[in-house]
Design a protein around this motif. Structure first.
Motif, PDB file in Angstrom:
ATOM      1  N   GLY A 143     140.229 -15.920 -18.579  1.00  0.00           N
ATOM      2  CA  GLY A 143     140.437 -17.334 -18.520  1.00  0.00           C
ATOM      3  C   GLY A 143     141.277 -17.639 -16.972  1.00  0.00           C
ATOM      4  N   ALA A 144     141.086 -19.110 -16.752  1.00  0.00           N
ATOM      5  CA  ALA A 144     141.664 -19.429 -15.628  1.00  0.00           C
ATOM      6  C   ALA A 144     143.211 -19.111 -15.619  1.00  0.00           C
ATOM      7  CB  ALA A 144     141.344 -20.810 -15.306  1.00  0.00           C
ATOM      8  N   PRO A 145     143.691 -18.681 -14.494  1.00  0.00           N
ATOM      9  CA  PRO A 145     145.255 -18.526 -14.490  1.00  0.00           C
ATOM     10  C   PRO A 145     145.826 -19.697 -14.833  1.00  0.00           C
ATOM     11  CG  PRO A 145     144.339 -17.916 -12.297  1.00  0.00           C
ATOM     12  CD  PRO A 145     143.153 -18.423 -12.970  1.00  0.00           C
ATOM     13  N   ALA A 146     147.146 -19.603 -15.172  1.00  0.00           N
ATOM     14  CA  ALA A 146     148.058 -20.856 -15.553  1.00  0.00           C
ATOM     15  C   ALA A 146     148.210 -21.774 -14.365  1.00  0.00           C
ATOM     16  CB  ALA A 146     149.285 -20.382 -16.143  1.00  0.00           C
ATOM     17  N   ALA A 147     148.045 -22.889 -14.314  1.00  0.00           N
ATOM     18  CA  ALA A 147     148.455 -23.590 -13.059  1.00  0.00           C
ATOM     19  C   ALA A 147     150.050 -23.440 -12.685  1.00  0.00           C
ATOM     20  CB  ALA A 147     148.421 -25.161 -13.541  1.00  0.00           C
ATOM     21  N   PRO A 148     150.107 -23.466 -11.326  1.00  0.00           N
ATOM     22  CA  PRO A 148     151.288 -23.172 -10.733  1.00  0.00           C
ATOM     23  C   PRO A 148     152.521 -24.324 -11.208  1.00  0.00           C
ATOM     24  CG  PRO A 148     149.834 -23.953  -9.094  1.00  0.00           C
ATOM     25  CD  PRO A 148     149.109 -23.916 -10.323  1.00  0.00           C
ATOM     26  N   PRO A 149     153.747 -23.817 -11.438  1.00  0.00           N
ATOM     27  CA  PRO A 149     154.647 -24.859 -12.045  1.00  0.00           C
ATOM     28  C   PRO A 149     154.752 -25.912 -10.935  1.00  0.00           C
ATOM     29  CG  PRO A 149     155.712 -22.902 -11.350  1.00  0.00           C
ATOM     30  CD  PRO A 149     154.160 -22.680 -11.129  1.00  0.00           C
ATOM     31  N   PRO A 150     155.070 -27.178 -11.340  1.00  0.00           N
ATOM     32  CA  PRO A 150     155.004 -28.322 -10.415  1.00  0.00           C
ATOM     33  C   PRO A 150     156.301 -28.475  -9.533  1.00  0.00           C
ATOM     34  CG  PRO A 150     155.751 -28.882 -12.758  1.00  0.00           C
ATOM     35  CD  PRO A 150     155.321 -27.726 -12.918  1.00  0.00           C
TER      36      PRO A 150
ATOM     37  N   ARG B  55     140.906 -20.032 -21.584  1.00  0.00           N
ATOM     38  CA  ARG B  55     140.517 -18.979 -22.616  1.00  0.00           C
ATOM     39  C   ARG B  55     139.576 -18.181 -22.081  1.00  0.00           C
ATOM     40  NH1 ARG B  55     138.998 -22.945 -27.227  1.00  0.00           N
ATOM     41  NH2 ARG B  55     138.309 -24.073 -25.397  1.00  0.00           N
ATOM     42  N   THR B  56     139.467 -17.046 -22.760  1.00  0.00           N
ATOM     43  CA  THR B  56     138.444 -15.844 -22.394  1.00  0.00           C
ATOM     44  C   THR B  56     137.167 -16.634 -22.743  1.00  0.00           C
ATOM     45  OG1 THR B  56     139.860 -14.040 -22.574  1.00  0.00           O
ATOM     46  CG2 THR B  56     137.364 -13.668 -22.974  1.00  0.00           C
ATOM     47  N   THR B  57     136.074 -16.373 -22.036  1.00  0.00           N
ATOM     48  CA  THR B  57     134.799 -17.164 -22.345  1.00  0.00           C
ATOM     49  C   THR B  57     133.605 -16.101 -22.424  1.00  0.00           C
ATOM     50  OG1 THR B  57     135.527 -19.229 -21.099  1.00  0.00           O
ATOM     51  CG2 THR B  57     133.086 -18.887 -21.742  1.00  0.00           C
ATOM     52  N   VAL B  58     132.740 -16.177 -23.370  1.00  0.00           N
ATOM     53  CA  VAL B  58     131.636 -14.933 -23.629  1.00  0.00           C
ATOM     54  C   VAL B  58     130.363 -15.957 -23.112  1.00  0.00           C
ATOM     55  CG1 VAL B  58     130.503 -13.680 -24.839  1.00  0.00           C
ATOM     56  CG2 VAL B  58     133.191 -13.927 -25.358  1.00  0.00           C
ATOM     57  N   LEU B  59     129.445 -15.288 -22.459  1.00  0.00           N
ATOM     58  CA  LEU B  59     128.196 -15.868 -21.919  1.00  0.00           C
ATOM     59  C   LEU B  59     127.069 -14.900 -22.001  1.00  0.00           C
ATOM     60  CD1 LEU B  59     129.712 -16.834 -18.412  1.00  0.00           C
ATOM     61  CD2 LEU B  59     128.660 -18.545 -19.732  1.00  0.00           C
TER      62      LEU B  59
ATOM     63  N   PHE C 178     132.898 -19.422 -26.525  1.00  0.00           N
ATOM     64  CA  PHE C 178     131.362 -19.115 -26.441  1.00  0.00           C
ATOM     65  C   PHE C 178     130.756 -20.053 -25.788  1.00  0.00           C
ATOM     66  CE2 PHE C 178     127.327 -18.595 -28.476  1.00  0.00           C
ATOM     67  CZ  PHE C 178     126.898 -17.356 -27.668  1.00  0.00           C
ATOM     68  N   GLU C 179     129.950 -19.817 -24.619  1.00  0.00           N
ATOM     69  CA  GLU C 179     129.174 -20.579 -24.040  1.00  0.00           C
ATOM     70  C   GLU C 179     127.819 -20.483 -24.229  1.00  0.00           C
ATOM     71  OE1 GLU C 179     129.039 -23.533 -21.854  1.00  0.00           O
ATOM     72  OE2 GLU C 179     131.123 -23.959 -22.506  1.00  0.00           O
ATOM     73  N   GLY C 180     127.390 -18.966 -24.519  1.00  0.00           N
ATOM     74  CA  GLY C 180     125.780 -18.713 -24.702  1.00  0.00           C
ATOM     75  C   GLY C 180     125.102 -18.776 -23.102  1.00  0.00           C
ATOM     76  N   PHE C 181     124.325 -19.342 -23.562  1.00  0.00           N
ATOM     77  CA  PHE C 181     123.470 -19.270 -21.954  1.00  0.00           C
ATOM     78  C   PHE C 181     123.809 -20.730 -21.526  1.00  0.00           C
ATOM     79  CE2 PHE C 181     120.541 -16.572 -24.665  1.00  0.00           C
ATOM     80  CZ  PHE C 181     120.057 -15.676 -23.620  1.00  0.00           C
ATOM     81  N   LEU C 182     123.913 -20.620 -20.187  1.00  0.00           N
ATOM     82  CA  LEU C 182     124.448 -21.943 -19.444  1.00  0.00           C
ATOM     83  C   LEU C 182     122.915 -22.559 -18.991  1.00  0.00           C
ATOM     84  CD1 LEU C 182     126.762 -20.785 -16.399  1.00  0.00           C
ATOM     85  CD2 LEU C 182     127.440 -22.117 -18.681  1.00  0.00           C
ATOM     86  N   PRO C 183     123.010 -24.060 -19.181  1.00  0.00           N
ATOM     87  CA  PRO C 183     121.770 -24.758 -18.749  1.00  0.00           C
ATOM     88  C   PRO C 183     121.233 -24.022 -17.342  1.00  0.00           C
ATOM     89  CG  PRO C 183     123.811 -26.194 -18.946  1.00  0.00           C
ATOM     90  CD  PRO C 183     124.340 -24.734 -19.111  1.00  0.00           C
TER      91      PRO C 183
ATOM     92  N   ARG D 286     124.313 -27.740 -15.295  1.00  0.00           N
ATOM     93  CA  ARG D 286     124.877 -26.198 -15.081  1.00  0.00           C
ATOM     94  C   ARG D 286     125.935 -26.252 -14.237  1.00  0.00           C
ATOM     95  NH1 ARG D 286     122.550 -20.876 -15.244  1.00  0.00           N
ATOM     96  NH2 ARG D 286     123.355 -19.765 -13.602  1.00  0.00           N
ATOM     97  N   ARG D 287     126.076 -27.035 -13.034  1.00  0.00           N
ATOM     98  CA  ARG D 287     127.012 -27.172 -11.965  1.00  0.00           C
ATOM     99  C   ARG D 287     128.545 -27.497 -12.889  1.00  0.00           C
ATOM    100  NH1 ARG D 287     123.573 -29.271  -8.517  1.00  0.00           N
ATOM    101  NH2 ARG D 287     124.267 -31.427  -9.177  1.00  0.00           N
ATOM    102  N   GLU D 288     128.404 -28.569 -13.660  1.00  0.00           N
ATOM    103  CA  GLU D 288     129.342 -28.931 -14.495  1.00  0.00           C
ATOM    104  C   GLU D 288     129.883 -28.126 -15.466  1.00  0.00           C
ATOM    105  OE1 GLU D 288     128.421 -33.808 -14.538  1.00  0.00           O
ATOM    106  OE2 GLU D 288     128.132 -32.645 -16.504  1.00  0.00           O
ATOM    107  N   ARG D 289     129.213 -27.207 -16.296  1.00  0.00           N
ATOM    108  CA  ARG D 289     129.585 -26.051 -17.072  1.00  0.00           C
ATOM    109  C   ARG D 289     130.270 -25.083 -16.330  1.00  0.00           C
ATOM    110  NH1 ARG D 289     126.829 -25.112 -21.973  1.00  0.00           N
ATOM    111  NH2 ARG D 289     125.950 -26.790 -22.619  1.00  0.00           N
ATOM    112  N   LEU D 290     129.880 -24.831 -15.127  1.00  0.00           N
ATOM    113  CA  LEU D 290     130.396 -23.992 -14.374  1.00  0.00           C
ATOM    114  C   LEU D 290     131.890 -24.525 -13.694  1.00  0.00           C
ATOM    115  CD1 LEU D 290     127.302 -22.661 -12.168  1.00  0.00           C
ATOM    116  CD2 LEU D 290     128.914 -21.092 -13.372  1.00  0.00           C
ATOM    117  N   GLN D 291     131.993 -25.626 -13.297  1.00  0.00           N
ATOM    118  CA  GLN D 291     133.146 -26.134 -13.258  1.00  0.00           C
ATOM    119  C   GLN D 291     134.105 -26.061 -14.359  1.00  0.00           C
ATOM    120  OE1 GLN D 291     134.301 -26.726 -10.071  1.00  0.00           O
ATOM    121  NE2 GLN D 291     132.092 -26.884  -8.935  1.00  0.00           N
ATOM    122  N   ALA D 292     133.672 -26.326 -15.324  1.00  0.00           N
ATOM    123  CA  ALA D 292     134.472 -26.342 -16.504  1.00  0.00           C
ATOM    124  C   ALA D 292     135.061 -25.012 -16.797  1.00  0.00           C
ATOM    125  CB  ALA D 292     133.853 -26.778 -17.803  1.00  0.00           C
TER     126      ALA D 292
END
Ligand code: SAM
Length: 304
Positions: free
Chosen positions: A236-243, A168-172, A145-150, A156-162
């Motif tokens: 959520g972000a897709p899983a990273a591709p296998p190395p 995981r699924t994120t609720v805003l 749960f992120e609630g309201f972003l800064p 704000r940019r850092e939270r968006l990058q994160a």
């Protein structure tokens, strides 16, 4: 349940208890019978905006005195409320809608009551975040749960990058006049195809879910002016591709670790951590046979 008839606990509200009471996020039918009983029985209801809560309470025939408790005065209100609880009064805390303490005042009061070993009881009710999550169709087993972003700047940019990397699924939460900007930012950092459901006016007449991805929601709200209340459920972000398995490079790296003094097992463990390859596969690579013609290690197939 002690003192329970038709689901109502008859001894509530109890003396000296702070009740956190969930109230509707739209549909008045969502104010539970237990919530009504507690709100009718406490000495006072602390609420964000007395003008906002009065009509809801009146609709249920509740005439308990109200006290304003919002983010600009909550700190100064806390000592008085603690005194009243200590004197044996039962009190309730509600917010404009939903659960107090979720992007709403309440946390400080609850912490202060608990710090003084007082009793806090939650009478649960609707919460926009959970309501949106469970009807989004997105994975709900684990979520954040992120609630309201800064509202702006580096934070704000850092939270968006994160968010771009969050698996995981994120609720805003977002205000209607800022929704388009947020959708554009999500498009930039998470991509057009990231799953998204924008839940609008939950539990109300014009309840709507707009998805299934960022591009669709952005196109919809570029064409339709956002009106009402909005909760976003971002996949959520897709899983990273296998190395990639590059036996020559991996051997060189193992060699460097060995030359640096790591025993073979530790070298494999270290490289496994760095690259994401299984330790066992690296161990096999390390011990693969030397090609007599080349005088080098024979190429090893990548792990299955
Ligand atoms: N404490 C509340 C809760 O538990 O749901 C949330 C309070 S927060 C200040 C208000 C935000 O919740 C709104 O700006 C909106 O993002 C979201 N929200 C509240 N009611 C909603 C509804 N009916 N539909 C969609 N989102 C809603």
């Amino acid at each position: 349940m002690e003192g329970c008839s038709s689901g109502i606990v008859t001894h509530e509200p109890e003396a000296g208890v702070l009740y956190l009471v969930g109230t509707p996020i739209g549909h008045r039918g969502d104010l539970s019978p237990r919530a009504q009983q507690v709100l009718a029985g406490v000495a006072c209801i602390a609420c964000e905006d007395t003008r906002h809560s009065a009509p809801l309470l009146q609709a249920f025939g509740i005439s308990t005195p109200l006290l304003s408790f919002h983010r600009h005065n909550s700190r100064e209100r806390v000592p008085g409320l603690l005194q009243r609880l200590a004197a044996g009064e039962a009190l309730a805390l509600i917010s404009d809608a939903g659960l107090p303490g979720i992007s709403d005042p309440g946390e400080d009061l609850v912490a202060a009551v608990r710090a003084g070993a007082g009793r806090v009881v939650c009478v649960p009710g609707p919460c926009a975040a959970v309501t949106a999550l469970v009807c989004s169709g997105l994975p709900s087993e684990r979520f954040c749960f992120e609630g309201f972003l800064p509202s702006r700047g580096r934070e704000r940019r850092e939270r968006l990058q994160a968010l771009a990397l969050e698996p995981r699924t994120t609720v805003l939460y977002e205000a209607p006049h800022r929704l388009r900007q947020l959708l554009q930012e999500l498009h930039e950092v998470c991509g057009a195809e990231r799953p998204l459901q924008v839940a609008r006016e939950l539990t109300k007449r014009h309840e709507q879910l707009v998805g299934p991805d960022v591009a669709t929601a952005l196109a919809h709200f570029s064409a339709h002016s956002p009106q009402g209340e909005f909760t976003l459920v971002l996949g959520g972000a897709p899983a990273a591709p296998p190395p990639t398995w590059d036996a020559v490079l991996l051997r060189e790296q193992l060699q460097q670790l060995l030359e640096g003094g790591s025993p073979p097992a530790e070298a494999c463990r270290t490289l496994a951590r760095r690259t994401g390859h299984p330790r066992r596969a690296l161990y096999d690579l390390l011990h693969s046979a030397v090609d007599p013609a080349e005088g080098t290690l024979e190429p090893t197939p990548p792990p299955a």
